[in-house]
Design a protein around this motif. Structure first.
Motif, PDB file in Angstrom:
ATOM      1  N   LYS A 187       9.902  -5.492   5.653  1.00 44.57           N
ATOM      2  CA  LYS A 187       9.826  -5.597   4.193  1.00 44.57           C
ATOM      3  C   LYS A 187      11.094  -6.229   3.632  1.00 44.57           C
ATOM      4  O   LYS A 187      11.056  -6.873   2.591  1.00 44.57           O
ATOM      5  CB  LYS A 187       9.619  -4.217   3.553  1.00 44.57           C
ATOM      6  CG  LYS A 187       8.314  -3.562   3.924  1.00 44.57           C
ATOM      7  CD  LYS A 187       7.163  -4.268   3.276  1.00 44.57           C
ATOM      8  CE  LYS A 187       5.870  -3.543   3.554  1.00 44.57           C
ATOM      9  NZ  LYS A 187       4.726  -4.281   3.039  1.00 44.57           N
ATOM     10  N   GLU A 206       4.877  -6.304  -5.467  1.00 51.74           N
ATOM     11  CA  GLU A 206       5.400  -5.609  -4.286  1.00 51.74           C
ATOM     12  C   GLU A 206       6.797  -6.115  -3.943  1.00 51.74           C
ATOM     13  O   GLU A 206       7.684  -5.324  -3.607  1.00 51.74           O
ATOM     14  CB  GLU A 206       4.458  -5.790  -3.089  1.00 51.74           C
ATOM     15  CG  GLU A 206       4.910  -5.011  -1.871  1.00 51.74           C
ATOM     16  CD  GLU A 206       4.012  -5.169  -0.658  1.00 51.74           C
ATOM     17  OE1 GLU A 206       4.208  -4.402   0.292  1.00 51.74           O
ATOM     18  OE2 GLU A 206       3.133  -6.046  -0.654  1.00 51.74           O
ATOM     19  N   ASN A 235       9.194  -4.498  -6.304  1.00 51.75           N
ATOM     20  CA  ASN A 235       9.406  -3.090  -5.947  1.00 51.75           C
ATOM     21  C   ASN A 235      10.317  -2.962  -4.736  1.00 51.75           C
ATOM     22  O   ASN A 235      11.202  -2.092  -4.696  1.00 51.75           O
ATOM     23  CB  ASN A 235       8.068  -2.401  -5.688  1.00 51.75           C
ATOM     24  CG  ASN A 235       7.295  -2.129  -6.950  1.00 51.75           C
ATOM     25  OD1 ASN A 235       7.874  -1.935  -8.009  1.00 51.75           O
ATOM     26  ND2 ASN A 235       5.984  -2.108  -6.844  1.00 51.75           N
ATOM     27  N   ILE A 236      10.109  -3.810  -3.743  1.00 46.29           N
ATOM     28  CA  ILE A 236      10.960  -3.789  -2.544  1.00 46.29           C
ATOM     29  C   ILE A 236      12.397  -4.124  -2.926  1.00 46.29           C
ATOM     30  O   ILE A 236      13.341  -3.469  -2.467  1.00 46.29           O
ATOM     31  CB  ILE A 236      10.409  -4.763  -1.483  1.00 46.29           C
ATOM     32  CG1 ILE A 236       9.085  -4.216  -0.924  1.00 46.29           C
ATOM     33  CG2 ILE A 236      11.418  -5.003  -0.371  1.00 46.29           C
ATOM     34  CD1 ILE A 236       8.277  -5.229  -0.141  1.00 46.29           C
ATOM     35  N   MET A 293      14.008  -1.168  -4.644  1.00 47.48           N
ATOM     36  CA  MET A 293      14.368  -0.121  -3.686  1.00 47.48           C
ATOM     37  C   MET A 293      15.607  -0.519  -2.876  1.00 47.48           C
ATOM     38  O   MET A 293      16.448   0.325  -2.558  1.00 47.48           O
ATOM     39  CB  MET A 293      13.208   0.196  -2.751  1.00 47.48           C
ATOM     40  CG  MET A 293      12.060   0.919  -3.432  1.00 47.48           C
ATOM     41  SD  MET A 293      12.534   2.477  -4.233  1.00 47.48           S
ATOM     42  CE  MET A 293      13.011   3.439  -2.824  1.00 47.48           C
ATOM     43  N   ARG A 343       2.459   6.777  -0.631  1.00 50.19           N
ATOM     44  CA  ARG A 343       3.487   6.322  -1.591  1.00 50.19           C
ATOM     45  C   ARG A 343       3.726   4.821  -1.460  1.00 50.19           C
ATOM     46  O   ARG A 343       3.794   4.104  -2.460  1.00 50.19           O
ATOM     47  CB  ARG A 343       4.786   7.085  -1.381  1.00 50.19           C
ATOM     48  CG  ARG A 343       5.851   6.812  -2.437  1.00 50.19           C
ATOM     49  CD  ARG A 343       7.200   7.374  -2.059  1.00 50.19           C
ATOM     50  NE  ARG A 343       7.773   6.689  -0.919  1.00 50.19           N
ATOM     51  CZ  ARG A 343       8.347   5.477  -0.980  1.00 50.19           C
ATOM     52  NH1 ARG A 343       8.396   4.816  -2.108  1.00 50.19           N
ATOM     53  NH2 ARG A 343       8.853   4.912   0.093  1.00 50.19           N
ATOM     54  N   ARG A 344       3.835   4.345  -0.227  1.00 47.32           N
ATOM     55  CA  ARG A 344       4.050   2.912  -0.022  1.00 47.32           C
ATOM     56  C   ARG A 344       2.868   2.096  -0.534  1.00 47.32           C
ATOM     57  O   ARG A 344       3.051   1.011  -1.094  1.00 47.32           O
ATOM     58  CB  ARG A 344       4.303   2.599   1.455  1.00 47.32           C
ATOM     59  CG  ARG A 344       5.681   2.931   1.930  1.00 47.32           C
ATOM     60  CD  ARG A 344       6.002   2.283   3.251  1.00 47.32           C
ATOM     61  NE  ARG A 344       4.998   2.458   4.274  1.00 47.32           N
ATOM     62  CZ  ARG A 344       4.936   3.482   5.112  1.00 47.32           C
ATOM     63  NH1 ARG A 344       5.816   4.460   5.043  1.00 47.32           N
ATOM     64  NH2 ARG A 344       3.999   3.547   6.040  1.00 47.32           N
ATOM     65  N   PHE A 347       2.923   1.076  -4.086  1.00 46.09           N
ATOM     66  CA  PHE A 347       3.823  -0.034  -4.428  1.00 46.09           C
ATOM     67  C   PHE A 347       3.111  -1.373  -4.454  1.00 46.09           C
ATOM     68  O   PHE A 347       3.547  -2.298  -5.101  1.00 46.09           O
ATOM     69  CB  PHE A 347       4.945  -0.127  -3.397  1.00 46.09           C
ATOM     70  CG  PHE A 347       6.196   0.592  -3.777  1.00 46.09           C
ATOM     71  CD1 PHE A 347       6.402   1.077  -5.055  1.00 46.09           C
ATOM     72  CD2 PHE A 347       7.187   0.784  -2.842  1.00 46.09           C
ATOM     73  CE1 PHE A 347       7.577   1.733  -5.398  1.00 46.09           C
ATOM     74  CE2 PHE A 347       8.354   1.429  -3.171  1.00 46.09           C
ATOM     75  CZ  PHE A 347       8.544   1.892  -4.443  1.00 46.09           C
TER      76      PHE A 347
END
Length: 94
Positions: A27, A45, A48-49, A52, A89-90, A93
């Protein structure tokens, strides 16, 4: 590795090794002196990555400010990665 073709070939080699080991693409790819690459199926996505990764950098910075981080073992990471709640949860995302 120098930017350009040499860097692209090095990234390809490491991504293929990762795919072979974990049967999925990474990722995040962190490149010393070059930056970060976030890989996702959609723009949301990828954002979001990236968020994080920034959060992780903040946490690492805080840990370094008060001493040193204590990293999880690869076994612990894989255990968490495979938990049903973590998979759910993943998937939220994406």
């Amino acid at each position: 590795v120098d930017p350009g073709l040499a860097l692209a070939m090095a990234i390809r080699k490491e991504v293929l090794a990762y795919l072979s080991k974990y049967d999925e693409a990474p990722k995040v790819i962190l490149l010393a002196n070059h930056g970060m690459i976030a890989l996702g199926h959609t723009p949301a996505e990828v954002l979001n990555i990236t968020d994080m990764c920034v959060k992780s950098a903040d946490i690492l910075g805080g840990a370094l400010a008060i001493g040193h981080p204590r990293f999880l073992s690869e076994e612990q990471v894989l255990h968490l990665w495979r938990r049903p709640d973590e998979i759910y949860r993943r998937n939220m995302f994406v």
